[in-house]
Design an enzyme around this catalytic site. Structure first.
Site, PDB file in Angstrom:
ATOM      1  N   TRP A 102       0.899  -1.230   0.129  1.00 52.18           N
ATOM      2  CA  TRP A 102       0.182   0.011  -0.059  1.00 52.18           C
ATOM      3  C   TRP A 102       0.666   1.149  -0.135  1.00 52.18           C
ATOM      4  CZ3 TRP A 102      -4.441  -0.640  -2.046  1.00 52.18           C
ATOM      5  CH2 TRP A 102      -5.178  -2.015  -1.609  1.00 52.18           C
ATOM      6  N   ASP A 181      -1.391   6.793   6.453  1.00 54.19           N
ATOM      7  CA  ASP A 181      -2.403   6.052   6.246  1.00 54.19           C
ATOM      8  C   ASP A 181      -2.714   4.832   7.147  1.00 54.19           C
ATOM      9  OD1 ASP A 181      -3.940   3.918   4.906  1.00 54.19           O
ATOM     10  OD2 ASP A 181      -2.796   3.336   3.372  1.00 54.19           O
ATOM     11  N   LYS A 205     -11.804  -1.810   7.012  1.00 54.21           N
ATOM     12  CA  LYS A 205     -11.163  -2.844   7.912  1.00 54.21           C
ATOM     13  C   LYS A 205     -11.819  -2.900   9.237  1.00 54.21           C
ATOM     14  CE  LYS A 205      -8.436  -3.052   4.292  1.00 54.21           C
ATOM     15  NZ  LYS A 205      -7.731  -2.087   3.402  1.00 54.21           N
TER      16      LYS A 205
HETATM   17  C1  LIG Z   1      -7.270  -1.797   2.169  1.00 49.72           C
HETATM   18  C2  LIG Z   1      -6.227  -0.756   2.223  1.00 49.72           C
HETATM   19  C3  LIG Z   1      -6.155   0.445   1.543  1.00 49.72           C
HETATM   20  C4  LIG Z   1      -6.976   0.525   0.046  1.00 49.72           C
HETATM   21  O1  LIG Z   1      -8.072   0.676   0.430  1.00 49.72           O
HETATM   22  P1  LIG Z   1      -9.346   0.761  -0.718  1.00 49.72           P
HETATM   23  O2  LIG Z   1     -10.514   1.154   0.162  1.00 49.72           O
HETATM   24  O3  LIG Z   1      -9.294  -0.625  -1.200  1.00 49.72           O
HETATM   25  O4  LIG Z   1      -8.894   2.021  -1.680  1.00 49.72           O
HETATM   26  C5  LIG Z   1      -4.972   1.520   1.558  1.00 49.72           C
HETATM   27  N1  LIG Z   1      -4.123   1.432   2.424  1.00 49.72           N
HETATM   28  C6  LIG Z   1      -4.055   0.332   3.506  1.00 49.72           C
HETATM   29  C7  LIG Z   1      -3.070   0.312   4.700  1.00 49.72           C
HETATM   30  C8  LIG Z   1      -5.015  -0.728   3.315  1.00 49.72           C
HETATM   31  O5  LIG Z   1      -5.214  -1.671   4.243  1.00 49.72           O
END
Ligand SMILES: *Cc1c(COP(=O)(O)O)cnc(C)c1O
Length: 369
Positions: A102, A181, A205
């Site tokens: 990511w 993030d 999540k």
């Molecule tokens: C799941 C995830 C993303 C992406 O999320 P989307 O909603 O699919 O765009 C980005 N960063 C991390 C750390 C993630 O776990």
């Protein structure tokens, strides 16, 4: 059917109470004679839901008054673009700490907007020719920072590789604005929001359904964002209109509210942290107890409490493990398509009971193998 033991990486398990409330209210939201899905996003009924969701994020994450809380569309991935679009002006460069797939994507997206450099990476060669894998979070002394960087971006929990920052670098180490993030560990434990210029987290999540993202940003960072980009991508647009510039995903916001009510009723971020520490301890102990059979490739200090990854001696055994677990009501254990192996995601809503069921199954499987 009984509820599955759901170890999905995202979309992931949600608290039963949040789903039950949605079921009970689906046709008639609080005596209004219609579903929340059918309400105007500018009406007073939805407004109450929206304000409650935003207020719960503020309360549960401990967001200071000089920060905006925004609910935006496009998930975590859209933030890979929106962060540099807003915060990376021409002539400046942004620093990225690369700890997994990511953060690679966030970095690649930043380069389409402006200049970005790698402040540290823990990538090592994978088994496939040309592939890169990650086993750890960098040490502070490994960071090579640009003192003029527009911002420094890191990924607090690496969903694919099962690593997590145990603590964040202090202002003495990273003096430039810090952007994180937190998609896969937001509200899984208390955090010091004031340490960050901007935090973003896809909801699917820990706090709700997919397609929606929480952004927590200091007001001066929002106000100072670039204005030479389309309005819909400016944080300032969302902040000015309380995230109602266009029609928001109302049902997703409603579900986030339901999930956050459950988080609050279960001790808030601190309550989630003790739940998650307990679940993580149970699973890592089971892995360590049979380290000859279940091999966790992650450096110990970098282990994630959200995504636990491990390997079995062969790919065939891994496939058998996943298939047999599925028959016992445990889903989502197949590792990410890039990394292989096994991955159990232990987000907030995954119960200790599910983790104990998994550990019992693992003991039994290892004995039979
Ligand atoms: C799941 C995830 C993303 C992406 O999320 P989307 O909603 O699919 O765009 C980005 N960063 C991390 C750390 C993630 O776990």
């Amino acid at each position: 059917m009984p509820r599955a033991h759901n170890f999905n990486a995202g979309p992931a398990a949600m608290p039963v109470s949040a789903l039950e409330l949605a079921r009970d209210e689906l046709l008639d939201f609080e005596g209004t004679g219609m579903s929340i899905l059918e309400h105007s996003h500018r009406g007073k009924d939805f407004d109450r839901v929206h304000q409650e969701a935003l207020g719960l994020i503020r309360e549960l994450a401990g967001v200071p008054d000089d920060y905006d809380v925004l609910l935006l569309q496009g998930g975590g991935s859209q933030q890979f673009a929106m962060v540099p679009m807003n915060l990376l002006p021409a002539g400046k460069s942004a620093d990225y700490v690369i700890t997994g797939g990511w953060s690679e994507k966030a970095f690649e997206e930043a380069k389409t907007v402006g200049q970005a450099r790698i402040a540290a990476t823990t990538a090592i060669d994978g088994a496939e020719p040309g592939s890169k894998i990650y086993r750890r979070i960098p040490k502070q002394k490994e960071l090579t920072l640009d003192p003029e960087a527009a911002y420094v971006h890191l990924t607090s929990n690496n969903t694919l590789y099962g690593t997590q920052w145990a603590s964040f670098p202090s202002r003495e180490v990273i003096s430039r604005p810090l952007v994180a993030d937190m998609s896969s560990d937001f509200l899984s434990k208390p955090i010091d929001v004031a340490r960050f210029a901007l935090i973003y987290a896809g909801a699917q999540k820990n706090i709700g359904p997919s397609g929606i993202v929480v952004v927590i940003a200091r007001k001066d960072v929002v106000a100072g964002g670039r204005t030479d980009i389309p309005r819909i991508f400016r944080y300032s647009t969302a902040a000015k209109d309380n995230s109602l510039y266009n029609t928001p995903p109302t049902f997703s916001i409603y579900l986030i509210r339901n999930v956050l009510r459950w988080v609050k009723a279960n001790g808030g971020a601190a309550g989630m942290a003790s739940r998650n520490e307990k679940k993580g301890a149970i699973l890592y102990q089971a892995l360590d107890a049979r380290a000859d059979f279940y091999r966790c490739p992650v450096e110990r200090e970098s282990r994630s409490l959200m995504n636990v990854v491990w390997n079995l001696p062969t790919k065939e055994l891994e496939a058998k493990f996943v298939a047999e677990a599925q028959k016992s009501g445990m889903v989502g254990l197949k590792g990410h398509r890039i990394t292989g192996g096994i991955r159990a995601s232990l987000y907030n809503a995954v119960s200790e009971e599910s983790v104990r069921a998994l550990v019992d199954f693992m003991d039994d499987f290892a004995r039979r193998a």
